[in-house]
Design an enzyme around this catalytic site. Sequence first.
Site, PDB file in Angstrom:
ATOM      1  N   ASP A 108       0.826  -1.197   0.000  1.00 51.17           N
ATOM      2  CA  ASP A 108       0.000   0.000   0.000  1.00 51.17           C
ATOM      3  C   ASP A 108       0.865   1.253   0.000  1.00 51.17           C
ATOM      4  O   ASP A 108       1.497   1.576   1.007  1.00 51.17           O
ATOM      5  CB  ASP A 108      -0.891  -0.047   1.242  1.00 51.17           C
ATOM      6  N   ASP A 297      -1.749   6.008  -5.198  1.00 53.93           N
ATOM      7  CA  ASP A 297      -2.128   5.174  -4.063  1.00 53.93           C
ATOM      8  C   ASP A 297      -2.577   3.791  -4.523  1.00 53.93           C
ATOM      9  O   ASP A 297      -3.698   3.621  -4.996  1.00 53.93           O
ATOM     10  CB  ASP A 297      -3.242   5.870  -3.277  1.00 53.93           C
TER      11      ASP A 297
END
Length: 407
Positions: A108, A297
């Site tokens: 992530d 992201d």
Amino acid sequence: MGCFPSKLSFSQSKSKKTLLELKRPDIYPPGKGPSFQAAYARAVRRYGFETGRYSGFAKRNNLVVKVKSKDDKTTKHEVPAESIQNGMEYVVPVTIGTPGVTLNLDFDTGSSDLWVWSSELAGAAKRESESHGVYDPSKSSTAKETSGRWDIAYGDGSSASGNVYTDHVTVAGITIKDQAVELAQHLSSSFLADGGNDGLLGLAWPDINTVQPEPVATPVKNMISQKLIKPQVFTVKLGHGDETSFYSFGFIDKSVTKHPINYTAVDNSQGFWQVPSTSWTINGEKKKREDNVTILDTGTTLCLVDDDVIESIYGSIEGARYDDEQGGWAYPSDAKLPTVTFAVGEHQYTLNAKDFGFGDAGDGFTFGGIQSRGDNPFDIFGDVFLKSVYVVFDQGETRVGLAQRED
């Protein structure tokens, strides 16, 4: 381990571009996939933005709820918290401890914690046998307990917290010594119901790590300080369907695409991989966006932009509409779609037509993969955008490099 790309191979029987192959945690029937509402709600949960003209989910009373529109905020239903994470991430095998246990973690770039399901969770043994790998520090000869604590809380009331150990962590064949590992002792229902991963490995900047009393170094930070990778980069290619997806560390795979890698300086003052995105195009027509920025992201699925851009995109598609009942923009499944590009720095990158749609909206309509960021002050370029490019996250030079992909 030295700073040599040849030592990073996750599987020597495969080509070097599969340095760390990603896995999908679930298999969908043909034409099926993760829910649009769940993908949108996950972004709201992550960034806590309120509804705008066209953002169909909002944070209210610590719940992620569906709303109809800006003028009619009647709550239609709550998005079940346990559905928010399911099916939205790619997971990667990471080995922790001596002897090592391999866990499937969500990589992530929007967060900076390495946390895992642990033996300290109530019923951990049962969960391990059912759906999760579990890290037990008592079984590792290299584990050391620290005085640190960690606590992550989201706007919908979901949370995760626990204590901190250090241990050896192996990623893509690179063993990081004394890496902080955050053990989950408490998980709210949304995490407990998620069968997709065994935790998360954050790849954002260390400043937003949640360990107290002092933030801890991320795995990439430790790779750099322990001189394990050179250049000081990690890269990501997210594939379509069965196409190979991978992360690499200390190696840039120039065989991924024939297009050049263009670099842009990163503003990491907020802890994110934030870059300027001050223009975009639709069918070749360039449009300016004053002082606009975006975050790259991998932990967000959709591509979220401001409402003016949303209106232009869906206004160009015959029959497109904002679906009040389901909370997002949709268009006729047989409609002619525009060619859309977004800038990162000085360069435009085309969104692959394969990713323009995101799930069945019913009645012959398809949800768009580009949706509203609500009142969030920045765009969020999630997987819908990132699957169109090869990305080099250059932590050593505080910059990102993007190259267009055509597959």
